[in-house]
Scaffold this active site. Structure first.
Site, short mmCIF file in Angstrom:
data_model
loop_
_atom_site.label_atom_id
_atom_site.label_comp_id
_atom_site.label_asym_id
_atom_site.label_seq_id
_atom_site.Cartn_x
_atom_site.Cartn_y
_atom_site.Cartn_z
N TYR A 73 4.08 2.24 3.77
CA TYR A 73 3.67 2.34 5.16
C TYR A 73 4.90 2.25 6.05
O TYR A 73 5.81 1.45 5.79
CB TYR A 73 2.71 1.22 5.53
CG TYR A 73 2.52 1.05 7.03
CD1 TYR A 73 1.70 1.94 7.74
CD2 TYR A 73 3.17 0.05 7.74
CE1 TYR A 73 1.54 1.82 9.12
CE2 TYR A 73 3.01 -0.08 9.11
CZ TYR A 73 2.20 0.81 9.79
OH TYR A 73 2.05 0.69 11.16
N ALA A 147 11.13 -2.51 1.62
CA ALA A 147 10.89 -1.45 0.65
C ALA A 147 12.15 -0.59 0.52
O ALA A 147 12.91 -0.43 1.49
CB ALA A 147 9.71 -0.59 1.07
N ILE A 148 12.33 -0.02 -0.66
CA ILE A 148 13.47 0.87 -0.91
C ILE A 148 12.96 2.13 -1.59
O ILE A 148 12.22 2.06 -2.58
CB ILE A 148 14.55 0.18 -1.77
CG1 ILE A 148 15.16 -0.99 -1.00
CG2 ILE A 148 15.63 1.19 -2.19
CD1 ILE A 148 16.15 -1.80 -1.80
N GLY A 160 15.93 5.86 2.27
CA GLY A 160 16.67 4.60 2.25
C GLY A 160 15.77 3.39 2.11
O GLY A 160 15.16 3.18 1.07
N CYS A 178 3.62 0.53 -3.00
CA CYS A 178 4.46 0.79 -4.17
C CYS A 178 3.73 0.52 -5.48
O CYS A 178 4.36 0.26 -6.50
CB CYS A 178 5.76 -0.02 -4.09
SG CYS A 178 6.80 0.45 -2.70
#
Length: 216
Positions: A73, A147-148, A160, A178
């Site tokens: 999100y 998050a990545i 990124g 995820c």
């Protein structure tokens, strides 16, 4: 390196187009590397490993991201950090680059007294929540704060990471973030820190300056 800050929400498709163009220019040697700090309007993105069942409630637009990972999100109150770096000159070590991004986030959170941690098999940066009840199997509760998700083309990175500063956490209920079930999502403000986006931006700049290669 250029630091670009967008003060108004940026539509996702336009952001991707700009990143792709900049990545091409970096590969051609006609533009410098860049870090782009922005926010998006509320939306979900689906990475290359997103499972259809993880889209629980598509209450916001859903975009195919073509980056690694599952559903994420993005929305107001979340600092999105797009990194357009030349990995050719940074050693062509994709795994090392992802680890470096994780460490950058951890060091940034550390400036606010938050201990971010990495967990095998769970993408992103996590915060222990000992004050919350454990999971049914007794596993201590942890919440995701960053998050990545990365994409690389011709050894130039784009997409990124994102750090939750003060987003509406209920917006994450529309997905399984995820693909990780059981654990929740948190933010700096949710953890009781009166942190602004400008505070986070300043910490990101300071932390990046102190990172070793392949970020430094």
């Amino acid at each position: 390196m250029d630091w670009i800050v967008s003060n108004e929400p940026v539509e996702y498709a336009g952001a991707v187009a700009l990143m792709e163009a900049r990545a091409g220019e970096i590969r051609a040697g006609t533009a410098d590397e860049a870090v782009w700090l922005l926010e998006h309007p509320p939306l979900y993105t689906a990475g290359t490993s997103a499972a259809p069942a993880d889209l629980v409630d598509p209450r916001f637009p859903v975009h195919e991201a073509r980056r690694g990972g599952g559903y994420t999100y993005h929305g107001p109150g979340q600092r999105v950090v797009y990194v357009m770096f030349d990995l050719e000159r940074r050693g062509r070590d994709l795994r090392g680059f992802v680890t470096a991004l994780e460490n950058w986030v951890i060091d940034t959170l550390g400036e606010f007294g938050i201990r971010g941690e990495i967990r095998p098999g769970r993408i992103g940066v996590w915060v222990a929540r000992p004050e919350k009840p454990p999971l049914p199997d007794g596993t201590p509760r942890e919440d995701k704060i960053a998050a990545i998700g990365l994409r690389v083309r011709k050894w130039v990175s784009f997409h990124g990471l994102s750090i939750n500063v003060e987003p509406d956490l209920s917006h994450f209920d529309g997905i399984v973030p995820c693909g990780v079930t059981g654990h929740g999502v948190t933010s700096l403000v949710d953890l009781g820190l009166p942190v602004t986006m400008n505070d986070v931006d300043a910490a990101l700049r300071r932390s990046l300056a102190s990172q070793p290669r392949p970020l430094g």
